[in-house]
Design a protein around this motif. Structure first.
Motif, PDB file in Angstrom:
ATOM      1  N   HIS A  91      -2.379 -23.951  -1.201  1.00  0.00           N
ATOM      2  CA  HIS A  91      -1.652 -25.192  -0.909  1.00  0.00           C
ATOM      3  C   HIS A  91      -0.436 -25.229  -1.821  1.00  0.00           C
ATOM      4  N   PRO A  92       0.705 -25.699  -1.329  1.00  0.00           N
ATOM      5  CA  PRO A  92       1.915 -25.714  -2.170  1.00  0.00           C
ATOM      6  C   PRO A  92       1.764 -26.511  -3.466  1.00  0.00           C
ATOM      7  N   LEU A  93       0.848 -27.480  -3.492  1.00  0.00           N
ATOM      8  CA  LEU A  93       0.732 -28.351  -4.671  1.00  0.00           C
ATOM      9  C   LEU A  93      -0.339 -27.900  -5.655  1.00  0.00           C
ATOM     10  N   THR A  94      -1.105 -26.865  -5.317  1.00  0.00           N
ATOM     11  CA  THR A  94      -2.109 -26.367  -6.274  1.00  0.00           C
ATOM     12  C   THR A  94      -1.592 -25.075  -6.893  1.00  0.00           C
ATOM     13  N   ARG A  95      -1.120 -25.194  -8.114  1.00  0.00           N
ATOM     14  CA  ARG A  95      -0.560 -24.009  -8.780  1.00  0.00           C
ATOM     15  C   ARG A  95      -1.634 -23.153  -9.431  1.00  0.00           C
ATOM     16  N   ALA A  96      -2.791 -23.753  -9.734  1.00  0.00           N
ATOM     17  CA  ALA A  96      -3.911 -22.993 -10.297  1.00  0.00           C
ATOM     18  C   ALA A  96      -4.994 -22.908  -9.231  1.00  0.00           C
ATOM     19  N   ASN A  97      -5.323 -21.693  -8.825  1.00  0.00           N
ATOM     20  CA  ASN A  97      -6.311 -21.505  -7.757  1.00  0.00           C
ATOM     21  C   ASN A  97      -7.366 -20.513  -8.226  1.00  0.00           C
ATOM     22  N   TYR A  98      -8.620 -20.937  -8.179  1.00  0.00           N
ATOM     23  CA  TYR A  98      -9.704 -20.104  -8.701  1.00  0.00           C
ATOM     24  C   TYR A  98     -10.693 -19.731  -7.602  1.00  0.00           C
ATOM     25  N   LEU A  99     -11.095 -18.462  -7.623  1.00  0.00           N
ATOM     26  CA  LEU A  99     -12.128 -17.969  -6.725  1.00  0.00           C
ATOM     27  C   LEU A  99     -13.476 -18.118  -7.412  1.00  0.00           C
ATOM     28  N   ALA A 100     -14.438 -18.652  -6.687  1.00  0.00           N
ATOM     29  CA  ALA A 100     -15.759 -18.891  -7.269  1.00  0.00           C
ATOM     30  C   ALA A 100     -16.805 -18.830  -6.170  1.00  0.00           C
ATOM     31  N   SER A 101     -18.059 -18.669  -6.551  1.00  0.00           N
ATOM     32  CA  SER A 101     -19.146 -18.682  -5.587  1.00  0.00           C
ATOM     33  C   SER A 101     -19.281 -20.080  -5.002  1.00  0.00           C
ATOM     34  N   PRO A 102     -19.833 -20.210  -3.788  1.00  0.00           N
ATOM     35  CA  PRO A 102     -20.036 -21.546  -3.211  1.00  0.00           C
ATOM     36  C   PRO A 102     -20.770 -22.527  -4.121  1.00  0.00           C
ATOM     37  N   PRO A 103     -21.853 -22.112  -4.822  1.00  0.00           N
ATOM     38  CA  PRO A 103     -22.486 -23.072  -5.729  1.00  0.00           C
ATOM     39  C   PRO A 103     -21.552 -23.510  -6.864  1.00  0.00           C
ATOM     40  N   LEU A 104     -20.706 -22.577  -7.335  1.00  0.00           N
ATOM     41  CA  LEU A 104     -19.753 -22.942  -8.395  1.00  0.00           C
ATOM     42  C   LEU A 104     -18.665 -23.860  -7.864  1.00  0.00           C
ATOM     43  N   VAL A 105     -18.279 -23.693  -6.597  1.00  0.00           N
ATOM     44  CA  VAL A 105     -17.294 -24.601  -6.005  1.00  0.00           C
ATOM     45  C   VAL A 105     -17.828 -26.031  -6.063  1.00  0.00           C
ATOM     46  N   VAL A 106     -19.104 -26.190  -5.710  1.00  0.00           N
ATOM     47  CA  VAL A 106     -19.711 -27.527  -5.758  1.00  0.00           C
ATOM     48  C   VAL A 106     -19.756 -28.030  -7.193  1.00  0.00           C
ATOM     49  N   ALA A 107     -20.116 -27.152  -8.129  1.00  0.00           N
ATOM     50  CA  ALA A 107     -20.207 -27.558  -9.537  1.00  0.00           C
ATOM     51  C   ALA A 107     -18.852 -28.016 -10.079  1.00  0.00           C
ATOM     52  N   TYR A 108     -17.795 -27.276  -9.771  1.00  0.00           N
ATOM     53  CA  TYR A 108     -16.459 -27.665 -10.248  1.00  0.00           C
ATOM     54  C   TYR A 108     -15.968 -28.937  -9.552  1.00  0.00           C
ATOM     55  N   ALA A 109     -16.348 -29.119  -8.289  1.00  0.00           N
ATOM     56  CA  ALA A 109     -15.986 -30.361  -7.616  1.00  0.00           C
ATOM     57  C   ALA A 109     -16.654 -31.549  -8.300  1.00  0.00           C
ATOM     58  N   LEU A 110     -17.903 -31.377  -8.711  1.00  0.00           N
ATOM     59  CA  LEU A 110     -18.616 -32.442  -9.425  1.00  0.00           C
ATOM     60  C   LEU A 110     -17.983 -32.726 -10.781  1.00  0.00           C
ATOM     61  N   ALA A 111     -17.561 -31.646 -11.463  1.00  0.00           N
ATOM     62  CA  ALA A 111     -16.916 -31.815 -12.776  1.00  0.00           C
ATOM     63  C   ALA A 111     -15.524 -32.419 -12.623  1.00  0.00           C
ATOM     64  N   GLY A 112     -14.846 -32.100 -11.520  1.00  0.00           N
ATOM     65  CA  GLY A 112     -13.518 -32.651 -11.258  1.00  0.00           C
ATOM     66  C   GLY A 112     -12.398 -31.961 -11.995  1.00  0.00           C
ATOM     67  N   THR A 113     -12.706 -30.911 -12.732  1.00  0.00           N
ATOM     68  CA  THR A 113     -11.683 -30.194 -13.500  1.00  0.00           C
ATOM     69  C   THR A 113     -12.152 -28.782 -13.803  1.00  0.00           C
ATOM     70  N   VAL A 114     -11.186 -27.879 -14.003  1.00  0.00           N
ATOM     71  CA  VAL A 114     -11.527 -26.536 -14.478  1.00  0.00           C
ATOM     72  C   VAL A 114     -11.471 -26.481 -16.000  1.00  0.00           C
ATOM     73  N   ASP A 115     -11.018 -27.571 -16.601  1.00  0.00           N
ATOM     74  CA  ASP A 115     -10.902 -27.663 -18.066  1.00  0.00           C
ATOM     75  C   ASP A 115     -12.231 -28.156 -18.637  1.00  0.00           C
ATOM     76  N   ILE A 116     -13.252 -27.301 -18.532  1.00  0.00           N
ATOM     77  CA  ILE A 116     -14.587 -27.686 -18.979  1.00  0.00           C
ATOM     78  C   ILE A 116     -15.363 -26.455 -19.433  1.00  0.00           C
TER      79      ILE A 116
END
Length: 999
Positions: free
Chosen positions: A647-672
Motif C-alpha cells: 500500500h502506498p501509505l505503509t512504508r514498513a511491510n513485514y512478512l510473517a506467519s498467519p498466527p503472527l499476523v494475528v498477534a501483531y494485529a492484536l498488539a497494534g504495533t511492530v514496536d514490541i
C-alpha cells in the motif's frame, strides 16, 4: 494444428542455401535405414551409431550462418525462390523422408511397459534404468526430470541425442553453462499475466492472417490452465458479506477482461479457464491441476510446468518441476517451441532434525530464504533431501518451494515420496491414479523412499539445516530476505528508524521518533505512532492454504477472544484463503468465528494484499499517516514486501506467519518485544503476553488431524468446474478472431506486429542514445512494471480521464494489463522509484536531458521517440528482481528503450528483455556507472555487430559516450536461441515467421 518445432521444414530451409548435390547426398543419407543402437548402455554410443544422420545434419548446418535458421534473410530473393533453387523434386522427396523421421523417437528402444499389479499395464514409458548408465543414478532428481523430457522428445531436430548426453553428463557439463532445450508438459497462467498472453495470441492470429498464414496454427499444443485470481481487491473488510461484496465489485470492474478470457477459453483449444472466486492459482495448481505423472495416449511421463507467475515454484513441493517464466516465453511454450535454458547447477539442501514446538512453516521458509540468498542460487535448482524432509508436511514443503523467487533459485524441489502420495490421496486424487504415479516413479528411479538406504547424489554445492535450529522470525521492513528473529524485532525496528534511508532504514530524527498522531475513527479517539500496524492481512499463495498455519491463526484468535483481547478497529484486517477448502476446515474446526471476531473475515478467494490489492485505508487513518509523516506498518503472510507494493501509505511491510499476523494485529504495533512486553490487557485486568495466546505444535496438529478431510477437496473442486453464477452469465461471441473494440480501456490491440514483414529486422546496436533512467541496485519488476492502484496524477490516469473513465473506475494496473496504452504509461510509474538523474528526489519522474525538463517517465520517453532518439537504462545489481512480469520488458520496449546496462540481472527479466528485442548488457566485474564516472547525462553508443552471425552469447561489447568515455560490457544473450529471437525483433515475431514458413 502446428506440429511442434521446425522439424523437417526447418531442415528444408537450411538445405535451400546448398546446391542440388548437397541435397541429394542428404536425401541419400536420410533414406538409408538407420540401425538400432548396438549398445543401449551408453547414450554416447547411441549417438555414434547415429553418426550418418548427425554428420549430414552438420553438413547442412555448417553451410548456413548459425543465426539464420536456414534462410538467407539478407538475400534479395524471396523465400520461395530460395527453396526453388534447390530443386523441387529432390526437395519434395527430402521433405517426405524427414517428416517420417521426425515422427520417430530416437529412444524408442527403451520404451517400456509398466505393468499393473492386477494384470495389464498402466502404459508405456521411456525407461531411464534401461539406459544402464551409472551416471544417471547420481543425478539429482530434478535433473532426471529434464533428462526424461529430453529423451521422450528426442527427434534429433528440436531435441538431439547430443542434448540428452549433455544432461546425463550433468556433473561435468553444468559448470560449463551449456544450453539445452526443454519442453514442459503444460503451461500455467493467472489472469494478470494471462490476459496479456491471450491478447498476444489473439494479435498473433491477426498477424498470421495479414501475412497470409493460417491463423488456426496459433493454438496451445500443451494443456494451458488459467486461474482468475489476481483481480479481487479488499474493498470491503470486517464484514460477513465481504466475499460477495468484493466479488460483485470485481465483476463490475473486470467484466470486459473476464469476457475476453471466456472468449479465449472457447476460441483456443487445450485451454482451461478456472473462474474467479475459486482460489489462488498456485494452490489450485497444488490441490487440483497438478498431475505429478501424465498418461497421454498410453505414454507415461512426469508432470512439469512453466507459469507466468514466479511463484509457480510452489508446485515443486509436490515433486512437479515448475518455475516462473515471462508471459512471452510462456506463449512460445504454448505454441510448441522448446524452451532454451542453461543446464542449471543444483544446490543440495539437506534437512535434518525436527522443528521445535511453536515454530511454523513460515519461520522455516524465512530461514531457508536467508540462507540460500546468502549462498547465492540465482539460476540454479535447489533440491531438498535428507531425513528431515520426511518430517515436514507437503504443505510446509510447498511453502518453502513457493518462495524460490525470494531466495533467487529457479526451483526449490522436493522429490516425490510417501508424504507426497498421502497428500495426493488427501486432496482427492483417486487410488488408481496414486498407484499409477507411485509405480511409474519407482520404475523410473524418480521416487524417494526414506525407509531404504539412499544412494548418494551429486550436487553442485551443499547446504545443511538442522530444523531444530529454526526460531520464530519475521522479515522486513522492505525485502523478504531481511529476516529478523522475533526476539530481536524491537531492537531491529529502532535501528531501522535510526538508519539512513535504505532497505533497513527510514532516517527518522531522534526527536521525532516518539511522535503521536491523534485522530478520530468513527467518532472514537485513536492514535498512530511509528510502527503502528494499519494493515494486517492473511494473504498470498505462500501460506493461506497451509492448514497448520491457518488453523494456528485461528487458535491465536480463539485464545485472544477468550482472554478478552481485541484488534483495534482502525486496523484493516483481512483473510483471503488460497482455496475454498480453507473455509471448510476453518468452519469444521470452529475457529472461523474467532477470526471473524478479531476482524479477519474472509474477503475473497484470490491474491489480494500481497500484490497491492489491499484496497483503500479509511480516510482518517490515511490522513493521520500522511499529515504526520508516520512510518506505518503492514504485517502480512505474503512473500513480497517490496516498498510501495502492499500500500502506498505503509512504508514498513513485514512478512510473517498467519498466527503472527494475528498477534501483531492484536498488539497494534511492530514496536514490541513479545518476550517481555504484554500484547494487551485482558478482560480480568491482567496483562496478556504472547506466550498466553500462542498454540503448541500439538494443538495445531490435533486441529489439522480432526478438521482437514479428503471430501473437502473433492467437493470444492467439483464446484469449480461448474463455475459460478456471475461467470456463467457472461455472454461472449464464439469466433476464432477477436473483434477488437477501439473504445475499450481494458483490451487493446497491441502494436507489436504492425508493419511486420517476413524479413526479420536483424541485429542492431545503439547510436547516440540518451539515458532515460539511471538506477542503483535492486530495481525490481515492481518498480518497472505497472502494479497496484493508478495514481490520480499519473499519465495513465490522464489517459483514462480523457476517455471518460471516472477516477472511481480506474481499477488497478494489473486489471488493465490487456491495454498497452495504459501499461506503457504506467511503466516506471512506481512512487518509490529512485532515479539518480533526480538527485535524491523519489518518484516516477526523470530528466529529459536535451531540455533539462523534469517530466514523468512516459512523457520524457514520448518526447525522445517523437524526436527519433533512442534511449537506454543504466542500473545496478539484481535489475528486474521480483515477480516475473512480461510488462517489465514490454513497457520499456514501447517507451523506446533499446538497451539496459546493469551490474546483474534477474534470470526471467533478462530473458524477457531479449524476448522484446532489448539488448541486456552487464558491466564488467567491479565496475558500474558510478565507478566509470557515468552520470546519465551522456549519449551512449553500443557497438553491436549488425550481422547476427558475428555475435556470440556472452561476448564483449564496447560502449562509448559522447564525452569520450569508453568501456566494455558483456552481452547477455545467454543462448543461441536468444540470439535468434533478437535477430527477429523478439520471440513472438520469430514464432510467427516459423509457423508461416512451415508446411
Amino acid at each position: 494444428m502446428y506440429i511442434t518445432g521446425p522439424h523437417s521444414s526447418s531442415l528444408l530451409r537450411r538445405a535451400s542455401s546448398r546446391s542440388k548435390s548437397t541435397v541429394t547426398r542428404l536425401h541419400s543419407t536420410f533414406s538409408k535405414p538407420q540401425p538400432p543402437p548396438s549398445d543401449p548402455s551408453s547414450v554416447a554410443s547411441q549417438c555414434r551409431s547415429y553418426s550418418g544422420v548427425a554428420s549430414a545434419f552438420r553438413t547442412v548446418r555448417s553451410s548456413v550462418p548459425r543465426w539464420s535458421h536456414g534462410v538467407d534473410w539478407k538475400s534479395p530473393a524471396t523465400l520461395t525462390s530460395q527453396i526453388r533453387t534447390a530443386g523441387s523434386s529432390v526437395l519434395d522427396r527430402f521433405h517426405r523422408t524427414l517428416a517420417t523421421m521426425a515422427s520417430q523417437n530416437a529412444f524408442n528402444g527403451i520404451l517400456t511397459g509398466l505393468p499393473k499389479p492386477g494384470g495389464g499395464e498402466f502404459g508405456k514409458f521411456y525407461s531411464l534404468p534401461a539406459l544402464n548408465d551409472p551416471r544417471i543414478d547420481k543425478l539429482p532428481y530434478s535433473i532426471r526430470i529434464l533428462l526424461e523430457s529430453a529423451i521422450r522428445n528426442c527427434d534429433n531436430f528440436q531435441v538431439t541425442k547430443v542434448d540428452v548426453e549433455k544432461i546425463i553428463d550433468w556433473e561435468k557439463t553444468a559448470p560449463k553453462q551449456v544450453e539445452i532445450p526443454f519442453k514442459p508438459a503444460r503451461v500455467l497462467l493467472q489472469d494478470f499475466t494471462g490476459v496479456p498472453a491471450v491478447v498476444d495470441l489473439a494479435c498473433m492470429r491477426d498477424a498470421m492472417n495479414n501475412l497470409g498464414g493460417d491463423s488456426n496454427k496459433i493454438n496451445p499444443l500443451v494443456p494451458v490452465d488459467l486461474v482468475i485470481d489476481h483481480s479481487v481487491q479488499v474493498d470491503v473488510a470486517r464484514s460477513e458479506n465481504a466475499v460477495q461484496a468484493n466479488m460483485e465489485l470485481e465483476f463490475q470492474r473486470n467484466k470486459e477482461r473476464f469476457a475476453f478470457l471466456k472468449w479465449g477459453s472457447k476460441a483456443f483449444h487445450n485451454m482451461l479457464v478456472v473462474p474467479p472466486g475459486s482460489g489462488i492459482v498456485h494452490q489450485v495448481n497444488l490441490e487440483y491441476l497438478g498431475r505429478v505423472v501424465f498418461n497421454t495416449d498410453g505414454v507415461l511421463y512426469p508432470d512439469s510446468v512453466v507459469g507466468t507467475d514466479s511463484h509457480t515454484t510452489m508446485i515443486d513441493g509436490l515433486g512437479v518441476a515448475g518455475w516462473g517464466v515471462g508471459g512471452i516465453e510462456a506463449e512460445a511454450a504454448m505454441l510448441g517451441q522448446p524452451m532454451s535454458m542453461v543446464l542449471p547447477g543444483v544446490v543440495g539442501f539437506k534437512l535434518s532434525g525436527k522443528l521445535r514446538d511453536g515454530v511454523t512453516a513460515t519461520d522455516l521458509v524465512l530461514t531457508v530464504t536467508q540462507m540460500l540468498r546468502k549462498h547465492g542460487v540465482v539460476g540454479k535448482f535447489v533440491e531438498f533431501h535428507g531425513d528431515g524432509v520426511g518430517k515436514i508436511s507437503l504443505a510446509d514443503r510447498a511453502t518453502i518451494a513457493n518462495m524460490s523467487p525470494e531466495y533467487g533459485a529457479t526451483m526449490g524441489f522436493f522429490p516425490v515420496d510417501h508424504v507426497t502420495l498421502q497428500y495426493l490421496r488427501l486432496t482427492g486424487r483417486s487410488d488408481d491414479t496414486v498407484a499409477m504415479i507411485e509405480a511409474y516413479l519407482r520404475a523410473n528411479n524418480m521416487f524417494v523412499d526414506y525407509s531404504e538406504p539412499q544412494i548418494e547424489r551429486v550436487y553442485s554445492s551443499y547446504l545443511e539445516l538442522d530444523l531444530a535450529e529454526v526460531e520464530p522470525c519475521i522479515s522486513g521492513p522492505k525485502r523478504p530476505h531481511d529476516r529478523v528473529p522475533l526476539k530481536d524485532m524491537k531492537a531491529d525496528w529502532h535501528s531501522c528508524l535510526d538508519n539512513k534511508v535504505g532497505f533497513k532504514g527510514f532516517a527518522v530524527p531522534k526527536e521525532s521518533q516518539d511522535k503521536v498522531a491523534k485522530f478520530s475513527f468513527h467518532g472514537e479517539p485513536a492514535e498512530l505512532r511509528h510502527g503502528s500496524v494499519v494493515i494486517a492481512a492473511i494473504t498470498s499463495c505462500t501460506n493461506t492454504s497451509n492448514p497448520s498455519v491457518m488453523l494456528g491463526a485461528g487458535l491465536v484468535a480463539k485464545k485472544a477472544c477468550e482472554l478478552g483481547l481485541k484488534v483495534k478497529p482502525w486496523i484493516k484486517t483481512s483473510l483471503a484463503p488460497g482455496s475454498g477448502v480453507v473455509t471448510k476446515y476453518l468452519l469444521k474446526s470452529g475457529l472461523q468465528k474467532y477470526l471473524d471476531e478479531q476482524g479477519f473475515n474472509i474477503v475473497g478467494y484470490g491474491c489480494t494484499t500481497c500484490i497491492g490489492n489491499s484496497g483503500e485505508l479509511n480516510e482518517t487513518v490515511g490522513a493521520a499517516i500522511s499529515e504526520n509523516d508516520i512510518i506505518a506498518s503492514a504485517v502480512l503472510s505474503g512473500n513480497r514486501n517490496f516498498e510501495g507494493r502492499v500500500h502506498p501509505l505503509t512504508r514498513a511491510n513485514y512478512l510473517a506467519s498467519p498466527p503472527l499476523v494475528v498477534a501483531y494485529a492484536l498488539a497494534g504495533t511492530v514496536d514490541i518485544d513479545f518476550e517481555k512486553e504484554p500484547i494487551g490487557v485482558g478482560k480480568d485486568g491482567k496483562d496478556v503476553y504472547f506466550r498466553d495466546i500462542w498454540p503448541s505444535t500439538q494443538e495445531v496438529a490435533d486441529a489439522v488431524q480432526s478438521s482437514v478431510l479428503p471430501d473437502m477437496f473433492k467437493s470444492t473442486y467439483e464446484a469449480i468446474t461448474k463455475g459460478n453464477p456471475m461467470w456463467n452469465s457472461l455472454s461472449v461471441e464464439e469466433s476464432k478472431l477477436y473483434s477488437w473494440d477501439s473504445k475499450s480501456t481494458y483490451i487493446h490491440e497491441p502494436p507489436y506486429f504492425k508493419n511486420m514483414t517476413m524479413d526479420p529486422p536483424g541485429a542492431h546496436g545503439v547510436k547516440d542514445a540518451y539515458c532515460l533512467l539511471n538506477f542503483g541496485d535492486s530495481i525490481t519488476t515492481d518498480h518497472i512494471s505497472p502494479a497496484g492502484s493508478i495514481h490520480k496524477d499519473s499519465p495513465a490516469a490522464k489517459y483514462l480521464l480523457e476517455r471518460g473513465v471516472d477516477r472511481k473506475d480506474f481499477n488497478s494496473y494489473g486489471s488493465r494489463r490487456g491495454n498497452d496504452e495504459i501499461m506503457a504509461r504506467g511503466t516506471f510509474a512506481n512512487i518509490r522509484l529512485v532515479n539518480k538523474l533526480l538527485n535524491g528526489e523519489v518518484g516516477p519522474k526523470t530528466v529529459h536531458i536535451p531540455t533539462g525538463e523534469k517530466l514523468s517517465v512516459f512523457d520524457a520517453a514520448a518526447k525522445y521517440k517523437a524526436a527519433g532518439q533512442d534511449t537506454i537504462v543504466l542500473a545496478g545489481a539484481e535489475y528486474g528482481s521480483g515477480s516475473s512480469r512480461d510488462w517489465a520488458a514490454k513497457g520499456p520496449m514501447l517507451l523506446g528503450v533499446k538497451a539496459v546496462i546493469a551490474k546483474s540481472f534477474e534470470r526471467i527479466h533478462r530473458s524477457n528483455l531479449v524476448g522484446m528485442g532489448i539488448i541486456p548488457l552487464c558491466f564488467k566485474a567491479g565496475e558500474d556507472a558510478d565507478t566509470l564516472g557515468l552520470t546519465g547525462h551522456e549519449r551512449y553508443s553500443i557497438d553491436l555487430p549488425s550481422n547476427i552471425n558475428e555475435i556470440r552469447p556472452g561476448q564483449d561489447v564496447t560502449v562509448t559516450t559522447d564525452n569520450g568515455k569508453s568501456f566494455t560490457c558483456t552481452a547477455r544473450f545467454d543462448t543461441e536461441v536468444e540470439l535468434a529471437y533478437f535477430n527477429h525483433g523478439g520471440i513472438l515475431p520469430y514464432v510467427i515467421r516459423q509457423l508461416i514458413t512451415q508446411k
